[in-house]
Design an enzyme around this catalytic site. Sequence first.
Site, short mmCIF file in Angstrom:
data_model
loop_
_atom_site.label_atom_id
_atom_site.label_comp_id
_atom_site.label_asym_id
_atom_site.label_seq_id
_atom_site.Cartn_x
_atom_site.Cartn_y
_atom_site.Cartn_z
N ARG A 186 28.46 -3.26 -21.78
CA ARG A 186 27.90 -1.94 -22.05
C ARG A 186 28.09 -1.03 -20.84
O ARG A 186 28.35 0.18 -20.99
CB ARG A 186 26.42 -2.05 -22.40
CG ARG A 186 26.15 -2.68 -23.76
CD ARG A 186 24.68 -2.64 -24.11
NE ARG A 186 24.19 -1.28 -24.23
CZ ARG A 186 22.94 -0.91 -23.97
NH1 ARG A 186 22.05 -1.80 -23.54
NH2 ARG A 186 22.57 0.35 -24.10
N CYS A 243 18.89 1.55 -16.45
CA CYS A 243 19.48 0.66 -17.47
C CYS A 243 19.81 1.54 -18.66
O CYS A 243 20.33 2.63 -18.48
CB CYS A 243 18.50 -0.47 -17.81
SG CYS A 243 16.84 0.08 -18.28
#
Length: 286
Positions: A186, A243
Amino acid sequence: MSTHHYTTLISATNLLLHAQPDWVIIDCRHDLANPDAGRAAYDAGHIKNARFAHLDNDLSGAKHAADGTFKGRHPLPDHHNLISKLQHWGISDDTQVIAYDAHGGMFAARLWWLLRSIGHANVAVLDGGLAAWQAEGQPLSTVEPLAAPGNISFKTPLVHSVNLHHVETHLINPKHVLIDARAPDRFRGENETIDPVGGHIPGAKNRFFKDNLLPDGRFKSGHQLQQEFGYLTSDPLHTVMQCGSGVTACHNLLAMEIAGMHGASLYPGSWSEWCADPSRPMTTGV
């Protein structure tokens, strides 16, 4: 009252040996793909006397500001609302709080950070989570406890957070270290299934939060974590953790605290807030 105070981690063994009637245990299990899964798991069986905290409803705030600006998928809750919830769970200023989940501390670390954000030091994550507890041969309960309200209050924060503007203005600052806790794919912009845009904030370094754990789901030693985070930053006070939405970044912050590397900040909006505006710089790859 207990004379033991835990501020980062507690083992299942120590929870068994030292837990006091005034301790408050919070079940933080969650599934980002199925928001109802955590509550269902709690209802099916949890540590005796544990309360349940829902990531979206209890540990996060409104996704949009008053002007409609998107603040990310899991913005920080308002302090007043957070304290009201903590009081409802029976937490007072001197309460030892234990947070756990079944995901290596992925969600429990968020509650750990939130309590520290209002100045509450006596909060620890159950190392190894529910699996470690069950490995001790302990049964689970399906009874939801009733708690007398606590009196926890806001005190001097023990942690720091930064906003979008701070990150934007420090992008080209060589002393500023930004660390992204998402999985490497990701981070590179591959296999993105949660946020509408794949990639990462330019200049960010990647430290997948699961790299903080041993194969059995417990945290690595403070010494090992210090060595590993030392490759990423030498100055925690100028380090920001992010994040996808400010949740697993707290896991990295907990790991740094275990490592004795104090003072790093959280960027709560993280990638979900950053990528909401296509005019912001974004990058892919490593």
